[in-house]
Design a protein around this motif. Structure first.
Motif, PDB file in Angstrom:
ATOM      1  N   LEU A  51      11.250 -33.943  34.343  1.00  0.00           N
ATOM      2  CA  LEU A  51      10.592 -33.138  35.419  1.00  0.00           C
ATOM      3  C   LEU A  51       9.261 -33.089  35.269  1.00  0.00           C
ATOM      4  N   THR A  52       8.308 -34.065  34.865  1.00  0.00           N
ATOM      5  CA  THR A  52       6.936 -33.939  34.630  1.00  0.00           C
ATOM      6  C   THR A  52       6.287 -33.651  36.339  1.00  0.00           C
ATOM      7  N   ASP A  53       6.867 -34.489  37.189  1.00  0.00           N
ATOM      8  CA  ASP A  53       6.288 -34.533  38.413  1.00  0.00           C
ATOM      9  C   ASP A  53       6.738 -33.137  39.198  1.00  0.00           C
ATOM     10  N   GLU A  54       7.812 -32.440  38.785  1.00  0.00           N
ATOM     11  CA  GLU A  54       8.063 -31.189  39.390  1.00  0.00           C
ATOM     12  C   GLU A  54       7.502 -30.113  39.211  1.00  0.00           C
ATOM     13  N   LEU A  55       6.727 -29.986  37.874  1.00  0.00           N
ATOM     14  CA  LEU A  55       6.154 -28.773  37.692  1.00  0.00           C
ATOM     15  C   LEU A  55       4.932 -28.385  38.588  1.00  0.00           C
ATOM     16  N   LYS A  56       4.527 -29.245  39.350  1.00  0.00           N
ATOM     17  CA  LYS A  56       3.548 -28.771  40.359  1.00  0.00           C
ATOM     18  C   LYS A  56       3.945 -27.633  41.369  1.00  0.00           C
ATOM     19  N   ASP A  57       5.306 -27.754  41.843  1.00  0.00           N
ATOM     20  CA  ASP A  57       6.156 -26.963  42.742  1.00  0.00           C
ATOM     21  C   ASP A  57       6.782 -25.726  42.088  1.00  0.00           C
ATOM     22  N   PRO A  59       6.957 -22.201  40.133  1.00  0.00           N
ATOM     23  CA  PRO A  59       6.519 -20.858  40.017  1.00  0.00           C
ATOM     24  C   PRO A  59       5.639 -20.413  38.612  1.00  0.00           C
ATOM     25  N   HIS A  60       5.742 -21.479  37.743  1.00  0.00           N
ATOM     26  CA  HIS A  60       5.492 -21.004  36.232  1.00  0.00           C
ATOM     27  C   HIS A  60       4.464 -22.174  36.001  1.00  0.00           C
ATOM     28  N   THR A  61       3.972 -22.151  34.645  1.00  0.00           N
ATOM     29  CA  THR A  61       2.867 -23.186  34.055  1.00  0.00           C
ATOM     30  C   THR A  61       3.878 -23.929  33.092  1.00  0.00           C
ATOM     31  N   GLN A  62       3.240 -24.913  32.603  1.00  0.00           N
ATOM     32  CA  GLN A  62       3.872 -25.798  31.450  1.00  0.00           C
ATOM     33  C   GLN A  62       4.324 -24.937  30.300  1.00  0.00           C
ATOM     34  N   ASN A  63       3.535 -23.742  30.145  1.00  0.00           N
ATOM     35  CA  ASN A  63       3.852 -22.991  28.962  1.00  0.00           C
ATOM     36  C   ASN A  63       5.138 -22.382  28.730  1.00  0.00           C
ATOM     37  N   VAL A  64       5.907 -22.607  29.909  1.00  0.00           N
ATOM     38  CA  VAL A  64       7.438 -22.385  29.754  1.00  0.00           C
ATOM     39  C   VAL A  64       8.046 -23.296  28.785  1.00  0.00           C
ATOM     40  N   PHE A  65       7.484 -24.411  28.369  1.00  0.00           N
ATOM     41  CA  PHE A  65       8.098 -25.167  27.423  1.00  0.00           C
ATOM     42  C   PHE A  65       8.072 -24.862  26.022  1.00  0.00           C
ATOM     43  N   ASP A  66       6.811 -24.021  25.733  1.00  0.00           N
ATOM     44  CA  ASP A  66       6.670 -23.205  24.612  1.00  0.00           C
ATOM     45  C   ASP A  66       8.003 -22.859  24.044  1.00  0.00           C
TER      46      ASP A  66
END
Length: 75
Positions: A51-57, A59-66
């Motif tokens: 889902l790397t390319d999907e994150l730009k769309d 409503p949250h940042t990559q911090n959700v993976f923390d």
């Protein structure tokens, strides 16, 4: 961490096996415990894929993976 192929990831889509996995920036996460990934779907996104390319769309940042420990590297 172990190496995980795209084929192994694809089988953890919430339908074929009980685990629900997603990949982001080369890391694979087990999101089975998340109520937001119930049945392998999170809004318009499906588990079992990168889902790397999907994150730009999103409503949250990559911090959700923390919230999740990576379980492997996508190869």
């Amino acid at each position: 961490m172990k190496d995980i192929t795209r084929q192994q990831l694809a089988l953890r889509n919430g339908q074929d096996k009980p685990e629900i996995w997603i990949a982001y920036e080369g890391k694979v996460y087990d999101v089975s415990s998340s109520r937001l990934w119930k049945n392998g779907k999170h809004y318009e996104h499906w588990a079992g894929q990168d889902l790397t390319d999907e994150l730009k769309d999103a409503p949250h940042t990559q911090n959700v993976f923390d919230k999740f420990e990576p379980i492997g590297h996508l190869i």
